[in-house]
Design a protein around this motif. Structure first.
Motif, mmCIF file in Angstrom:
data_model
loop_
_atom_site.group_PDB
_atom_site.id
_atom_site.type_symbol
_atom_site.label_atom_id
_atom_site.label_comp_id
_atom_site.label_asym_id
_atom_site.label_seq_id
_atom_site.Cartn_x
_atom_site.Cartn_y
_atom_site.Cartn_z
ATOM 1 N N VAL A 87 45.279 56.632 32.864
ATOM 2 C CA VAL A 87 46.070 56.915 31.977
ATOM 3 C C VAL A 87 45.118 57.230 30.707
ATOM 4 O O VAL A 87 44.947 58.114 29.597
ATOM 5 C CB VAL A 87 47.307 55.781 31.679
ATOM 6 C CG1 VAL A 87 48.207 55.899 30.211
ATOM 7 C CG2 VAL A 87 48.243 56.071 33.028
ATOM 8 N N GLU A 88 44.452 55.982 30.603
ATOM 9 C CA GLU A 88 43.280 55.517 29.561
ATOM 10 C C GLU A 88 42.465 57.196 29.782
ATOM 11 O O GLU A 88 42.436 57.857 28.178
ATOM 12 C CB GLU A 88 42.447 54.879 29.466
ATOM 13 C CG GLU A 88 41.146 54.631 28.258
ATOM 14 C CD GLU A 88 40.648 52.951 28.916
ATOM 15 O OE1 GLU A 88 40.993 52.344 28.119
ATOM 16 O OE2 GLU A 88 38.863 52.616 28.927
ATOM 17 N N ALA A 89 42.275 57.694 30.101
ATOM 18 C CA ALA A 89 41.417 58.725 30.524
ATOM 19 C C ALA A 89 41.772 59.871 29.963
ATOM 20 O O ALA A 89 40.986 60.815 29.239
ATOM 21 C CB ALA A 89 40.800 58.886 31.859
ATOM 22 N N HIS A 90 43.175 60.361 30.600
ATOM 23 C CA HIS A 90 44.047 61.207 30.191
ATOM 24 C C HIS A 90 44.363 61.818 27.987
ATOM 25 O O HIS A 90 44.517 61.910 27.706
ATOM 26 C CB HIS A 90 44.749 61.841 30.599
ATOM 27 C CG HIS A 90 45.040 62.508 32.134
ATOM 28 N ND1 HIS A 90 44.758 63.404 32.661
ATOM 29 C CD2 HIS A 90 44.603 61.517 33.694
ATOM 30 C CE1 HIS A 90 44.641 63.343 33.410
ATOM 31 N NE2 HIS A 90 43.892 62.374 34.264
ATOM 32 N N ALA A 91 44.430 60.126 27.761
ATOM 33 C CA ALA A 91 44.877 59.808 26.677
ATOM 34 C C ALA A 91 44.011 60.024 25.363
ATOM 35 O O ALA A 91 43.910 60.756 24.605
ATOM 36 C CB ALA A 91 45.418 58.692 26.584
#
Length: 245
Positions: free
Chosen positions: A203-207
């Motif tokens: 999730v952090e990576a895509h954000a």
């Protein structure tokens, strides 16, 4: 400045290095103004890549070019010292100086680079305000929460306007609420910057990122946008990242 103008002003990155004794042979590029995720399992080469970029690891064979600046070129026997690279690393532990105020912590990089103290502190206060920590300027780090300390670390990293920002699990030590809030802040601050992110959180990576470099056993096995990766994930880690966003 528009997003397109920011990207045009940021430098592209070209990296190639090998460390045979560690089984590493890594080469990839990062487009100008892109925040790119560096993903892979333990031992894939993520931390070594950051060490090469920051100048803390000097392989026998390497070539690193950031914009028009050569940071290392073993064939030409060129190597730029860590402090002269314009590369800043933001880690999960803020590592603030405990005896210095928040403002002085944030100003440290500028002063170390030769900016006068008054100008350094003024720029630091402006950046602290941008990251939502302006009211903390005169506190000591021991009086900060984890989220507040990481905001200060972000201000310290960005106030020098680094050519390349390395983010190494920057929110791993924060609780869920603080991590989500500061991740959202970073997403705005990273627009138009050239940056690399190491994270285990899809999730952090895509954000925060628009592209990924997939490492496996010391090699690059896949690069591209998240849409590119999703079409045919090269490793189980890559599959987890595209499935877990």
């Amino acid at each position: 400045m528009t997003r397109a103008e920011c990207r045009a002003a940021a430098p592209a990155l070209e990296l190639a290095f090998s460390v045979p004794e560690r089984g590493l042979d890594i080469a990839f590029s990062v487009p100008a103004g892109s925040t790119t995720a560096l993903i892979g399992g333990n031992g894939a080469g993520k931390s070594s890549t950051f060490a090469v970029l920051s100048g803390l690891l000097r392989p026998a064979r390497s070539r690193v070019v950031l914009g028009g600046t050569t940071l290392s070129d073993s064939a030409a026997r060129r190597w730029r010292a860590p402090h002269a690279r314009g590369v800043v690393q933001l880690m999960q532990h803020p590592l603030l100086f405990p005896t210095m105020s928040v403002a002085d912590n944030a100003a440290f990089g500028l002063q170390a680079a030769g900016t006068p103290a008054a100008a350094s502190r003024a720029a630091a206060r402006d950046m602290l305000a941008r990251v939502g920590a302006g009211e903390l300027a005169e506190r000591r780090p021991g009086r900060l929460s984890g989220g507040q300390a990481q905001r200060v670390a972000i201000a310290r990293a960005l106030v020098t306007d680094p050519a390349l920002l390395l983010l190494d699990e920057p929110f791993a030590q924060l609780d869920g609420g603080s991590a989500a809030e500061i991740s959202g802040l970073c997403a705005q601050l990273l627009i138009g910057r050239t940056a690399l992110l190491i994270t285990h959180d899809p999730v952090e990576a895509h954000a925060l990122t628009d592209r990924a470099v997939v490492l496996d056993a010391g090699r690059v096995v896949q690069t591209g946008t998240w849409e590119d990766i999703a079409r045919d994930p090269a490793t189980p880690v890559a599959h987890r990242f595209v499935a877990g966003r």
